[in-house]
Motif scaffolding. Structure first.
Motif, PDB file in Angstrom:
ATOM      1  N   ASP A  98       0.785  -1.267  -0.027  1.00 27.97           N
ATOM      2  CA  ASP A  98       0.019  -0.087   0.145  1.00 27.97           C
ATOM      3  C   ASP A  98       0.879   1.104   0.001  1.00 27.97           C
ATOM      4  O   ASP A  98       2.001   1.214  -0.030  1.00 27.97           O
ATOM      5  N   LYS A 147      -5.365   6.784   0.465  1.00 27.72           N
ATOM      6  CA  LYS A 147      -6.780   6.418   0.305  1.00 27.72           C
ATOM      7  C   LYS A 147      -7.547   6.373   1.595  1.00 27.72           C
ATOM      8  O   LYS A 147      -8.683   6.674   1.796  1.00 27.72           O
ATOM      9  N   GLU A 148      -6.885   5.737   2.405  1.00 28.43           N
ATOM     10  CA  GLU A 148      -7.301   5.357   3.791  1.00 28.43           C
ATOM     11  C   GLU A 148      -7.531   6.376   4.778  1.00 28.43           C
ATOM     12  O   GLU A 148      -8.417   6.680   5.391  1.00 28.43           O
ATOM     13  N   ASN A 149      -6.330   7.525   4.604  1.00 24.75           N
ATOM     14  CA  ASN A 149      -6.239   8.479   5.680  1.00 24.75           C
ATOM     15  C   ASN A 149      -6.302  10.035   5.262  1.00 24.75           C
ATOM     16  O   ASN A 149      -6.381  10.700   6.328  1.00 24.75           O
TER      17      ASN A 149
END
Length: 302
Positions: free
Chosen positions: A170, A253-255
């Motif tokens: 990632d 994308k997550e954070n």
């Protein structure tokens, strides 16, 4: 008319080409696709200027403009400002070639000014243009090369970035893999730090070849390789407390944006974001300090 020998030669060449492609596609460590290198272009669709200056704003929606100077003055400066934001000042080459400048402050009205040197520190305005910018994607300015992190698809940094991140799962893994390589392979250039002059610009491939650089070089190398791998990255210059200081922020994308993720303390680069606290690189006091955004004041974002 093809002879039997010609047909055999052609079949042999085709078979060898097939084997080569298969080997590239399946051999560990060799990527069949290059790093994601976005190439700025001056298409000429939207331009402003005069006999000395051309500003190509054809791709302002992608977060950059390109500027060239065709006069004879060897000392040229570009200033880019947006209402309510500190003015960015750059040196511009006088070779007649375009250079890339980021529109890093988001949507809005930007004024781009080009100045010629008169004498000493005095400059005269050669051209000025205000443009309205509506980004297609707010991340775009941090995915393209520009004057402060300059590279192309053929840069040595591109193949190195691919190699370093081939097993990364990632965005944060890519950050860690590139960071670890840089701090283990590039040493701080104290001689350059003592003699560097205003206007110095990093050359990413030169830094990689020498394996030495100053803080600006470290930041440019890491920013360039992360952008090549499609990780939006900000090269940030500002203050930590009262110290003038550089750091890198990345987007996942997550954070969303993770600020202060890579920090230069004046001597070495450190992985600083709390996400990496488990690595044990930093003390509890340092982690507490970086967790407080009020300790940081951004001045410029490239």
């Amino acid at each position: 008319m093809l002879t039997r020998a010609n047909r055999k030669t052609g079949l042999r060449a085709a078979f060898l080409a097939f084997l080569l492609l298969a080997w590239i596609g399946f051999c560990p460590g060799i990527s069949p696709s290059a790093a994601t290198v976005r190439t700025p272009t001056a298409s000429g669709q939207t331009t402003y200027g005069n006999s000395l200056v051309t500003i190509d704003a054809s791709n302002s929606s992608e977060g950059y403009v390109m500027v060239r100077y065709t006069g004879r003055n060897p000392k040229i400066k570009v200033q880019i400002s947006k209402d309510g934001v500190e003015t960015y000042t750059y040196n511009l080459n006088s070779s007649g070639n375009y250079e890339v400048f980021p529109l890093s402050e988001g949507n809005g009205s930007y004024t781009i000014k080009v100045f010629e040197n008169i004498s000493g520190n005095q400059y005269s305005q050669a051209f000025s243009q205000t443009i309205s910018v509506q980004l297609a994607n707010e991340l775009s300015p941090f995915l393209y090369p520009n004057q402060f992190c300059s590279y192309t698809a053929s840069s040595a940094a591109a193949s190195l970035a691919d190699e370093l991140t081939k097993n990364s799962s990632d965005e944060l893994s890519k950050v860690a893999d590139i960071y670890n390589w840089v701090i283990n392979n590039i040493s701080y250039d104290n001689d350059l730090a003592a003699t560097v002059t205003s206007g110095y610009l990093p050359d990413v491939d030169t830094v990689l070849a020498k394996k030495k650089g100053i803080c600006f070089d470290y930041a440019a190398v890491m920013t360039s390789m992360l952008r090549m791998e499609d990780v939006p990255t900000k090269l940030v210059v500002g203050y930590a407390g009262s110290a003038y200081h550089a750091w890198i922020s990345v987007y996942t994308k997550e954070n969303g944006w993770i600020d202060n993720i890579i920090y230069f303390d004046g001597n070495t680069w450190k992985l600083m974001d709390p996400t990496f606290a488990s690595n044990g690189h930093q003390s509890e006091a340092i982690m507490k300090y970086i967790g407080d955004g009020s300790n940081y004041r951004t001045r410029f974002t490239y």
